[in-house]
Scaffold this motif. Structure first.
Motif, short mmCIF file in Angstrom:
data_model
loop_
_atom_site.label_atom_id
_atom_site.label_comp_id
_atom_site.label_asym_id
_atom_site.label_seq_id
_atom_site.Cartn_x
_atom_site.Cartn_y
_atom_site.Cartn_z
N GLN A 45 0.82 -1.21 0.00
CA GLN A 45 0.00 0.00 0.00
C GLN A 45 0.85 1.27 0.00
O GLN A 45 0.36 2.36 -0.16
CB GLN A 45 -0.93 0.02 1.22
N ASN A 46 2.17 1.05 0.19
CA ASN A 46 3.05 2.21 0.20
C ASN A 46 3.60 2.52 -1.18
O ASN A 46 3.60 3.66 -1.62
CB ASN A 46 4.18 1.96 1.21
N CYS A 47 4.07 1.45 -1.90
CA CYS A 47 4.73 1.73 -3.18
C CYS A 47 4.10 1.00 -4.35
O CYS A 47 4.49 1.23 -5.49
CB CYS A 47 6.21 1.38 -3.08
N GLY A 48 3.16 0.10 -4.11
CA GLY A 48 2.50 -0.58 -5.21
C GLY A 48 3.20 -1.86 -5.65
O GLY A 48 2.80 -2.47 -6.64
N TYR A 49 4.22 -2.31 -4.94
CA TYR A 49 4.92 -3.56 -5.27
C TYR A 49 3.94 -4.73 -5.19
O TYR A 49 3.14 -4.80 -4.26
CB TYR A 49 6.06 -3.75 -4.26
N LYS A 50 3.98 -5.60 -6.20
CA LYS A 50 3.04 -6.72 -6.22
C LYS A 50 3.75 -8.03 -5.93
O LYS A 50 4.87 -8.25 -6.41
CB LYS A 50 2.36 -6.81 -7.57
N ALA A 51 3.11 -8.89 -5.15
CA ALA A 51 3.69 -10.19 -4.84
C ALA A 51 2.57 -11.22 -4.80
O ALA A 51 1.45 -10.90 -4.44
CB ALA A 51 4.41 -10.13 -3.49
N TRP A 64 7.29 -2.15 6.56
CA TRP A 64 6.76 -3.38 7.17
C TRP A 64 5.25 -3.40 7.11
O TRP A 64 4.59 -2.37 7.25
CB TRP A 64 7.21 -3.47 8.63
N ASN A 65 4.72 -4.61 6.98
CA ASN A 65 3.28 -4.85 7.15
C ASN A 65 2.41 -3.96 6.27
O ASN A 65 1.46 -3.35 6.72
CB ASN A 65 2.92 -4.61 8.63
N SER A 66 2.78 -3.87 4.99
CA SER A 66 2.03 -2.98 4.11
C SER A 66 1.29 -3.75 3.02
O SER A 66 0.67 -3.14 2.15
CB SER A 66 2.99 -1.98 3.47
#
Ligand code: TYD
Ligand code: MG
Length: 486
Positions: A45-51, A64-66
């Motif tokens: 939710q901070n940078c949009g990184y997808k996993a 952490w925990n985002s």
């Protein structure tokens, strides 16, 4: 709801049912074995990184925990097509607005907070601490709407229908148009909605409802957001007004109403503390009306009762002629309310003296204390200052500045302010007193409650039009104020 829209909702629900029996189309085969295609994804939710899986720490930004579970674009496309088969662009001059679209509940404090009644097709979020009385309030509201012939479905994920019925008996809610449903799965609930075609829906609470399409736990940010978006679609397509209840939580594990504020039409907060019987319903966002309106209620044995004249109750327990007390007419939305502000100034044993406040912003108090010291010659550098707004109400408007200054000075000098006086106005850093909006309305409310003297800014007096049945004194600086008051 229009007939063709109903049909389309029904058919989409039926379609869903059929699909459950069919081989799901979201699978891929790999070496003869069927594997589910990834339908959800975790997004920082901070940078949009997808996993593909939940991660404790984001490899992209290190926060952490985002990570929050979201539907992938493929899943979104499917869903969009199913839910909006008949929604088409319309020319603005062809869009018809029905006359008197708002439905009044008859609970005037509630209607005013909503901006004049319930708008069909709107999604209203009611947030508040657990146990404050949200379920009671909404049950009283929908009971009244149901009595007016609007079919209502009350969906509870927290209580059984028997428990809701027990509460309903307490507040004598027994309309035949009020339907209760205990359930937590959104897909099931939507099928039931299709069966009884209600005009009003209550979801109590949003944190207990989950959708099958996400694997995260009910109440997580992903779930709460997804369920809200689907209900928003339902409201807009069908014209059903939907009320969502959301618990305000301190813990981050369960998503609070804050994460939903941007995606709903109206946000109301139900406030008040346990020790006071008074509850305040406040609108903080409203696409269909003014914000900052408040409704005042009192919790009784048989439900919430409206408080028609809140000023009276906030001033009820005011003590006689003591220093450090003043009455201020504040605007809450379109309505003036008189509140008492108390101050206590005493010697401090700390290197940095305390500025403790209840109901007003402590930074504002620090600032005003500095202005009072510099411009009014009242030395507060070795004094603790405590400010309290009586009655448990929170005030956030500059009109209280002059009140805070005078009550602080009153406590410092140990001289009471005359009981019949109201004081309000904004104070600038150079000690000047400025006018505030709605001066006349504030003064009239004070007259109504028996006050006979007021201190306001000199400029405001000039723009007063009507006759005010009280002595109105204008001051232009805080030095002048101190001379007049003490
Ligand atoms: P509730 O509406 O269940 O709160 P929420 O949904 O916000 O968690 O009500 C909470 C409190 O209100 C509960 O402590 C009991 C009290 N209450 C009354 O005092 N009078 C009443 O008539 C009702 C129904 C509840
Ligand atoms: Mg409840």
């Amino acid at each position: 709801m229009m007939a063709d829209e109903r049909k389309c909702l029904l058919s989409s629900a039926q379609l869903n049912k059929h699909e459950k029996h069919k081989k799901p189309n979201n699978t891929v085969t790999h070496g003869g074995i069927e594997l589910a295609r990834q339908k959800t994804i975790f997004v920082c939710q901070n940078c949009g990184y997808k996993a593909p899986k939940w991660l404790g720490r984001c490899p992209g930004c290190g926060v952490w925990n985002s990570f929050v579970e979201e539907l992938t674009e493929i899943a979104h496309q499917d869903r969009g097509r199913r839910q909006h088969p008949l929604v088409r662009p319309q020319r603005i001059d062809k869009v018809a607005i029905e006359k008197e679209v708002r439905q009044k509940t008859g609970l005037s404090e509630f209607d005013r907070t909503l901006g004049g009644g319930v708008v069909p097709g709107s999604l209203v979020l009611i947030g508040g601490d657990p146990g404050i009385g949200k379920s009671t309030l909404i049950l009283q509201v929908v009971q009244r709407l149901a009595k007016r012939g609007l079919r209502t479905l009350y969906i509870s994920g927290e209580e059984s229908v028997q428990q809701i019925k027990m509460r309903a008996e307490r507040i004598s809610a027994d309309s035949s148009e009020l339907y209760l449903l205990s359930g937590t799965c959104l897909e099931d609930v939507i099928d039931r909605i299709d069966e009884i075609s209600p005009r009003i829906i209550v979801v109590d609470s949003i944190q207990t409802i989950f959708t099958d399409s996400l694997s995260s736990a009910p109440g997580s940010i992903g779930q709460v957001r997804e369920v809200t978006n689907r209900l928003m679609n339902l409201a807009k397509v069908s014209g059903i007004a939907i009320f969502l209840i959301g618990h305000v939580t301190k813990d981050g594990a369960i998503a609070g109403p804050k994460v939903l504020e941007h995606s709903v039409d109206t946000v109301l907060y139900f406030e008040g503390d346990g020790s006071h019987m008074y509850r305040i319903l406040r609108s903080v966002k409203n696409r269909y009306g003014p914000t900052n309106e408040i409704g005042v209620f009192e919790m009784m044995d048989n439900g919430l009762e409206e408080v028609g004249n809140p000023s009276r109750i906030f001033l009820e327990e005011r003590s006689m002629d003591v220093s450090g007390s003043v009455v201020i007419p504040c605007m809450e939305g379109s309505r003036p309310i008189l509140v008492e502000i108390q101050a206590l100034v005493c010697d401090s044993s700390l290197a940095i003296p305390r500025r403790t406040t209840i109901g007003v912003d402590p930074n504002r108090v620090s600032l005003l204390a500095a202005v009072l010291a510099k411009r009014g010659g009242v030395n507060l550098s070795d004094k603790d200052i405590f400010i309290n707004v009586a009655g448990g109400i929170k005030i956030d408007e500059p009109a209280i500045d002059l009140g805070i200054i005078s009550t602080t000075a009153s406590s410092f000098l140990n001289k009471p302010i005359a009981r019949n006086t109201v004081i309000f106005g904004e104070v600038g850093l150079s000690g000047e007193v400025r006018g505030v909006s709605q001066t006349e309305l504030r003064l009239k409310e004070a007259v109504k409650l028996g006050f006979s003297r007021s201190l306001i800014s000199k400029k405001s007096i000039k723009i007063l039009k009507g006759k005010i049945d009280m002595e109105v004194i204008g001051v232009s600086s805080i030095q002048e104020l101190l001379e007049v008051v003490f």
